[in-house]
Write a protein that holds these residues in place. Structure first.
Motif, PDB file in Angstrom:
ATOM      1  N   ARG A   1      22.298 -13.938 -52.051  1.00 41.39           N
ATOM      2  CA  ARG A   1      23.252 -14.951 -52.512  1.00 41.39           C
ATOM      3  C   ARG A   1      24.437 -15.045 -51.562  1.00 41.39           C
ATOM      4  O   ARG A   1      24.923 -16.134 -51.255  1.00 41.39           O
TER       5      ARG A   1
ATOM      6  N   GLU B   1      25.492 -18.422 -49.534  1.00 39.54           N
ATOM      7  CA  GLU B   1      26.822 -19.020 -49.672  1.00 39.54           C
ATOM      8  C   GLU B   1      27.601 -18.950 -48.365  1.00 39.54           C
ATOM      9  O   GLU B   1      28.494 -19.775 -48.125  1.00 39.54           O
TER      10      GLU B   1
ATOM     11  N   ASN C   1      24.823 -22.988 -48.320  1.00 37.52           N
ATOM     12  CA  ASN C   1      23.497 -23.507 -48.676  1.00 37.52           C
ATOM     13  C   ASN C   1      23.149 -24.761 -47.870  1.00 37.52           C
ATOM     14  O   ASN C   1      22.516 -25.685 -48.377  1.00 37.52           O
TER      15      ASN C   1
ATOM     16  N   TYR D   1      15.080 -14.006 -49.184  1.00 37.65           N
ATOM     17  CA  TYR D   1      15.775 -14.968 -48.330  1.00 37.65           C
ATOM     18  C   TYR D   1      14.777 -15.857 -47.601  1.00 37.65           C
ATOM     19  O   TYR D   1      14.969 -17.080 -47.491  1.00 37.65           O
TER      20      TYR D   1
ATOM     21  N   HIS E   1      13.591 -18.413 -50.005  1.00 37.75           N
ATOM     22  CA  HIS E   1      14.597 -19.464 -50.219  1.00 37.75           C
ATOM     23  C   HIS E   1      14.584 -20.455 -49.067  1.00 37.75           C
ATOM     24  O   HIS E   1      14.622 -21.682 -49.287  1.00 37.75           O
TER      25      HIS E   1
ATOM     26  N   LYS F   1      19.605 -18.980 -61.169  1.00 39.33           N
ATOM     27  CA  LYS F   1      19.926 -19.635 -59.900  1.00 39.33           C
ATOM     28  C   LYS F   1      21.387 -20.052 -59.951  1.00 39.33           C
ATOM     29  O   LYS F   1      21.884 -20.479 -60.994  1.00 39.33           O
ATOM     30  N   ARG F   2      22.062 -19.914 -58.824  1.00 34.09           N
ATOM     31  CA  ARG F   2      23.437 -20.408 -58.735  1.00 34.09           C
ATOM     32  C   ARG F   2      23.771 -20.699 -57.277  1.00 34.09           C
ATOM     33  O   ARG F   2      23.588 -19.851 -56.408  1.00 34.09           O
ATOM     34  N   TYR F   3      24.236 -21.921 -57.020  1.00 35.65           N
ATOM     35  CA  TYR F   3      24.601 -22.335 -55.672  1.00 35.65           C
ATOM     36  C   TYR F   3      25.937 -23.060 -55.732  1.00 35.65           C
ATOM     37  O   TYR F   3      26.053 -24.121 -56.356  1.00 35.65           O
TER      38      TYR F   3
ATOM     39  N   GLU G   1      30.355 -18.775 -59.610  1.00 32.58           N
ATOM     40  CA  GLU G   1      30.522 -17.396 -59.172  1.00 32.58           C
ATOM     41  C   GLU G   1      30.847 -16.431 -60.304  1.00 32.58           C
ATOM     42  O   GLU G   1      30.568 -15.241 -60.213  1.00 32.58           O
TER      43      GLU G   1
END
Length: 468
Positions: free
Chosen positions: A137, A141, A145, A252, A255, A326-328, A338
């Motif tokens: 993550r 970040e 992304n 990674y 992703h 999931k978090r972007y 966050e």
């Protein structure tokens, strides 16, 4: 290579299992006997240069994996761990260690991880207390992304595919067949009961489950094309991340491969033009690019090309229990993504009440601490269901939330009819971080405030605290 007597049975065995081959089938593809392959996997025969070349040609095998994937970091690294006084009475010699590495590489890796985490704290090898997701993550970040090289490569291939056919899935399938000798086969759910996608190199087939919807089939085909044609760009990014944890490296890589797949389905320039022309109308974008809601939502977080930036969206995905999968934050820098907690007043959590419907909400986020007042966001939430659901199985569902700062939200189709300066729903980053007074939904006092107890009073909230 032959003189060095390279023993890499665990790598060969892992590769064989990944492609779903028996020893006999893999031996046939390598032009060796099954018994000889068995000896190689048991580290009783070295891996010759000729055989290494065949592995590279027939399985897209990267020889660098021979050192990168050694269990526990290799014999020397495991020997250093065994030098700990707690193992002094075991008297494990080199021959016994090599037998252990050859016979049970998974057990060696498990021992190494357990020792590093429990015996020595784990920071040097596993990082983040053994959690592979956190470093991935951070790396995503760090790039906000947005991976320009992947976008450019995907855009070029998308243009080539567009010239050949209007149907993207058909064009990708044809490119895989002609350029990579891979056919796509749709298999019944009973044949692939627990899988949605499988690459069978022996049959030269990308096998997809019939349970995949059209957008998921296109994404799966694009994912395979990314593995074949964007390997150099992806591996350069993976190498640059310098992960200590092999699991983080694999996450990674997955992703980045997914990123390329989405960029192939929604090429940057065309997608940004469509966003601006439609007011970022997700439903129109879904239909125009043959993508799913979650795919479009994720793509919105990637629009940070220099000289051609889109609106800075964030995205988060939760389950019914509020757990984040999931978090972007992208270029938004949104604390909503966050933070470890979330506010139940945010309609992201209410999306499950009306599956498939959009929940649009204007929110004021508590806790900015500056003179401009709390940040204000326009958020959109909707549920999605994973592909591959069958009758009688677990009925999984997630809620996808996206958002953009209210000051930038006027062009959005979702903002039509909404006064972006009007009163908004006051929310926080979870009760432990929120210091809003008299919130009837509060479940815990703020972590930074002293709790006040008055036996003669009872307020709207069950918790009163200093500064309230």
């Amino acid at each position: 290579m032959a003189e060095a007597k390279l023993f890499a049975g665990h790598v060969v065995r892992r590769l064989r299992r990944q492609v779903g081959l028996t020893q006999a089938a893999m031996a046939e593809m390598l032009d060796i006997s099954a018994s000889y392959l068995n000896l190689i996997e048991r580290n009783q025969r070295p891996l010759s240069a000729t055989l290494l070349l065949r592995l590279s040609e027939r399985f897209d095998f990267d020889p660098r994996q021979l050192s990168a994937n050694e269990p526990g970091g290799g014999a020397d690294a495991v020997r250093r761990r065994l030098a700990d006084p707690m193992f002094g009475d075991l008297e494990i010699d080199r021959a016994e260690l090599e037998e252990w590495l050859a016979g049970a590489p998974g057990g060696v890796e498990a021992f190494a991880r357990a020792y590093d985490r429990i015996g020595q704290g784990g920071s040097a090898v596993t990082g983040d207390d053994g959690d592979p997701v956190a470093p991935v993550r951070r790396e995503i970040e760090r790039w906000r992304n947005h991976f320009a090289d992947l976008d450019a490569a995907a855009e070029q291939i998308a243009d080539e595919l567009r010239l050949g056919a209007g149907d993207l899935y058909g064009a990708i399938a044809e490119r895989l067949r002609v350029k990579h000798q891979l056919s796509i086969r749709i298999l019944p759910a009973d044949v692939m009961p627990d899988l949605l996608r499988r690459l069978d190199l022996h049959a030269r087939q990308l096998q997809l489950s019939e349970l995949l919807d059209p957008s998921s089939r296109t994404f799966a085909a694009a994912y395979q094309l990314a593995q074949n044609e964007a390997r150099a760009e992806i591996e350069a990014l993976v190498k640059g991340a310098e992960f200590a944890n092999p699991a983080a490296e694999r996450l990674y890589r997955r992703h980045l491969t997914s990123y390329f797949s989405a960029a192939l389905m929604m090429p940057y320039a065309r997608f940004l033009r469509a966003c601006e022309a439609t007011g970022y109308d997700i439903e129109i974008l879904q239909r125009r690019f043959g993508a799913g809601f979650e795919q479009v939502a994720h793509r919105l977080t990637t629009l940070s090309r220099v000289g051609a930036r889109g609106l800075p969206f964030f995205m988060i995905r939760i389950d019914r229990a509020g757990q984040v999968s999931k978090r972007y934050a992208g270029a938004s820098g949104a604390a909503l993504v966050e933070a470890p907690g979330r506010c139940p007043l945010w309609r992201l959590h209410h999306a499950f009440d009306r599956p498939g419907s959009l929940a649009v909400q204007l929110v004021d986020l508590e806790g900015s601490g500056d003179d401009s007042g709390p940040p204000r966001w326009l958020t959109i939430a909707r549920t999605v269901t994973p592909p591959g659901r069958r009758y009688g199985q677990v009925d999984a569902m997630f809620a996808i939330g996206i958002g953009v700062e209210a000051s930038l939200a006027a062009p959005l189709a979702a903002a039509r009819g909404i006064d972006l300066t009007a009163d908004a729903t006051p929310i926080g980053l979870g009760c432990r971080q929120c210091v809003r007074p008299d919130c009837p939904q509060r479940s815990a006092p703020p972590a930074a405030r002293a709790l006040l107890i008055n036996e003669r009073e009872r307020g709207v909230s069950a918790f009163r605290f200093a500064g309230d």
